[in-house]
Design an enzyme around this catalytic site. Structure first.
Site, PDB file in Angstrom:
ATOM      1  CD  GLU A 158     -60.721  53.441   3.816  1.00 35.97           C
ATOM      2  OE1 GLU A 158     -59.812  54.200   3.458  1.00 35.97           O
ATOM      3  OE2 GLU A 158     -61.109  52.460   3.160  1.00 35.97           O
ATOM      4  CG  ASP A 159     -64.697  54.670   2.752  1.00 33.53           C
ATOM      5  OD1 ASP A 159     -63.755  55.318   3.234  1.00 33.53           O
ATOM      6  OD2 ASP A 159     -64.608  53.980   1.716  1.00 33.53           O
TER       7      ASP A 159
END
Length: 705
Positions: A76-77
């Site tokens: 996700e990051d």
């Protein structure tokens, strides 16, 4: 931040055969991916995934789950991808990381409709692999422990989401320790004054009475020694939120709250559990109604324990939980016990539940098409405690606290629930809204032809009962709508000289992209579709005739240019009826229905009669027609009747009660309609309503023309 060797040591404590090299590689990969990222507190971001992994080691989880925790934010990051994680750490870990990523992107505290849809996605993820939720819960726990670094509005949002969703979910999964900590951390954000007040009162109580936990623990141990039972005894004060919730539920002040201490007795065998219970009840007086045996009747998440409350030292109420070591391990880990390790091998705990079966019981019979209904039912199941009741044959039925005989009936079989007309509890006839208690014997009374009532939805507690009732009501409504739509279509088609056929309706269904001709009729009956719209689709040449709006000034054909008209009050003729005009000096032409009894007096005056007919176009709904309706004298019935009239696009211009009885009302309702087709549609809809005993057009022949 915990370094990698310390983390591996935590895993080795319960799994000496752990793949330490894979954990090291995952640790290094996560550290590298999150390099340069920081949390709100200013700490390096990677401190968070490591803390999540450490929390999961407390549950003695497998290597794949620990590695997932280290990598759960990478896809996700960071620049990491599913493919890369799969190549480096295997497909199992990649799937778990991807699952956690998808859960993180769900806005569970968003608007109700979106929240319901996302909640279903959360449970779909659970059904694929429950470890995704275990990582997410640990993630939320660490975020709540460090929430003070967030903005106040963000803190409040996360705390509400935790209190409404994650805490009850942890509890439903059997991870009671996590539920209590999540609730208390959220409580600290949402109501800090109340929490501080509880803590302050608790400190004052300890100053007055001393620390009673060691004393009561010693008392229980003494009883165990005297009875020759080998057991461990632990005591603790309940968390501030647990105390506050009990004060709110029971409307008690802190000084009157008794059982703020909890004790656990951990034994070697199940038989010892009951020996401990006997010893405690022999020494202290049991509090009536505060005994639960979850060993003989375990919860669906595998929880087993005996709960009893006794009047302990100095008369203080004390809650005691009694269980074996194996039961305790499952009670602490809940569904997570399925993956726990001991000495390097998967623990074979006979009390651990199959996660797939657990999710199946949680989501059983939830209607797939209704997200909001799914959300409601899941929340009901998550928050529920349980009661155990018996069928006449002695079978045990598990139900949530607050369940009714209707819930009991549906728990046996949908057919029993649908046909339920009454119930006996311990041999005594009781109302269907009675709340059931532990150990009661329930006998359901059924009758042929009985159907679920809409009011049952406000009575039942279980998701299964609510889903079954709604399904039955939908089917019943559909049958009624199809019948009503058939009649409305017949009248509309005959009005233009056509005949309703299955072929014609199938053609309309195809054009409207509906399933079949039955769906067309159902939509006509429910006012979602008008019969005129169906006519226009099938016979476009009638469109002008059917939909042309006719003004009141030119509603009647056959009048002279200087003549005006009004409708007779006695018969209230509507467009579509055969009419005749009668001239009155100074009144112009008064229109009567051709069958109006008032015309008999004018048979000898043919010079006053005017041959008229209504314009064939679509009239405005401005022509009054009076109905006499007899309805049941029950709460909410009149409101539903008025709503039903409005749904048929008819306006109520006047209403009066003409007869009031204990069981029914008769009312005169003046409505404003378009024509006879509109009247027929309204009458048919009212006749189909179960609370309407009689309905008919009312003509007051005492009125002067």
């Amino acid at each position: 931040m915990i370094d990698v060797e310390d983390l591996i040591a935590l895993v080795r404590n319960y799994n000496p055969r752990t793949n330490a090299d894979l954990i090291r590689r995952a640790y290094d990969y996560g550290l590298r991916m999150h390099e340069g990222q920081f949390r709100h507190s200013g700490e390096p971001y990677f401190t968070h995934p490591v803390a999540v992994a450490a929390i999961l080691t407390e549950q003695r989880l497998d290597d794949a789950t620990i590695i997932t925790a280290l990598l759960h934010d990478t896809i996700e990051d960071t620049r990491s991808t599913y493919t890369e994680v799969s190549e480096l750490f295997g497909k199992e870990v990649a799937e778990l990381v991807d699952g956690v990523t998808k859960l993180t992107n769900l806005q569970l505290s968003s608007a109700a409709s979106k929240q319901a849809e996302n909640f279903r996605k959360l449970f779909m993820a659970m059904s694929k692999d429950l470890r995704v939720i275990l990582v997410k819960l640990a993630d939320r726990l660490h975020n709540m422990r460090t929430i003070r670094s967030m903005r106040p509005e963000k803190q409040a949002q996360k705390a509400r989401e935790t209190m409404e969703i994650f805490a009850p979910l942890a509890g439903r999964m059997g991870m009671q320790w996590m539920r209590e900590e999540l609730e208390d951390l959220a409580f600290k954000v949402l109501n800090p004054e109340a929490r501080t007040s509880i803590i302050r009162r608790f400190v004052n109580l300890q100053k007055e009475t001393g620390d009673v936990i060691p004393k009561i623990t010693a008392d229980i141990r003494s009883e165990m020694d005297e009875a020759g039972i080998e057991a461990d005894v632990f005591g603790r004060a309940k968390r501030p939120y647990s105390i506050w919730r009990k004060m709110e539920e029971k409307q008690l002040s802190f000084s009157r709250l008794s059982d703020i201490y909890g004790f656990r007795v951990i034994t070697q065998t199940e038989a010892d559990c009951y020996r401990v219970l006997g010893a405690i009840h022999h020494h202290w007086r049991a509090v009536p109604g505060r005994f639960k045996d979850y060993i003989s009747q375990p919860k669906t998440n595998g929880y087993r324990s005996i709960h009893t409350t006794v009047s302990g030292r100095d008369g203080k109420r004390v809650e005691v939980q009694i269980r074996t070591r194996q039961m305790h391990e499952v009670n602490e880990s809940g569904v997570a016990a399925h993956w726990s390790y001991r000495e390097g091998v998967r623990a074979q705990n006979p009390f651990a539940v199959d996660p797939a079966k657990w999710v199946a019981t949680l989501t059983e019979r939830f209607d797939e098409g209704d997200h909001d209904e799914f959300l409601e039912n899941v929340k009901l199941e998550m928050y529920s405690d349980q009661v155990f009741c018996f069928t006449p044959k002695g079978d045990v039925i598990k139900l949530p606290k607050g369940a009714t005989p209707i819930d009991f009936a549906y728990a046996i079989h949908t057919r029993i629930g649908n046909g339920c007309v009454g119930a006996k509890v311990d041999g005594i006839r009781v109302p269907l809204w009675t709340r059931l208690k532990n150990g009661q014997n329930i006998d359901i009374i059924t009758a042929a032809g009985q159907r679920p009532q809409s009011t049952w939805l406000d009575i039942v507690q279980t998701g299964r009962a609510k889903a079954s009732i709604r399904k039955s009501l939908r089917e019943e409504d559909r049958t009624r709508f199809v019948k009503l739509g058939t009649e409305l279509a017949r009248v509309a088609f005959e009005h233009v000289g056509r005949k309703v056929t299955d072929k014609a309706l199938r053609t309309a269904a195809k054009t409207l992209r509906l399933e079949d001709e039955t769906e067309v009729l159902a939509r006509i009956g429910s006012a979602e579709l008008s019969a005129s719209e169906v006519l226009e689709i099938l016979y476009p040449e009638l469109a002008t005739q059917t939909h042309e709006e006719v003004t009141v000034q030119r509603a009647v054909v056959g009048l002279a240019a200087d003549q005006n008209f009004r409708r007779a009050d006695c018969c209230q003729p509507l467009p579509g009826e055969r009419i005749v005009g009668i001239t009155y000096r100074g009144k112009g032409v008064v229109i009567h229905a051709i069958d109006c009894p008032a015309l008999e007096e004018l048979e000898d005056e043919p010079g006053r009669w005017v041959d008229l007919h209504w314009h064939s176009g679509r009239h405005a709904p401005v022509y009054s027609a009076t109905l006499k309706i007899t309805i049941a004298n029950d709460a909410g019935v009149l409101g539903r009747i008025c709503t039903l009239i409005g749904q048929q696009k008819a306006n109520i211009s006047d209403m009066q009660f003409v007869d009031r009885k204990p069981d029914f009302y008769s009312i005169i309702v003046e409505t404003e309609l378009r024509d006879t087709e509109h009247l027929h549609m309204l009458l048919t809809a009212l006749e189909a309503e179960s609370d309407v005993a009689q309905v008919a057009r009312f003509r007051d022949l005492t009125r002067k023309p």
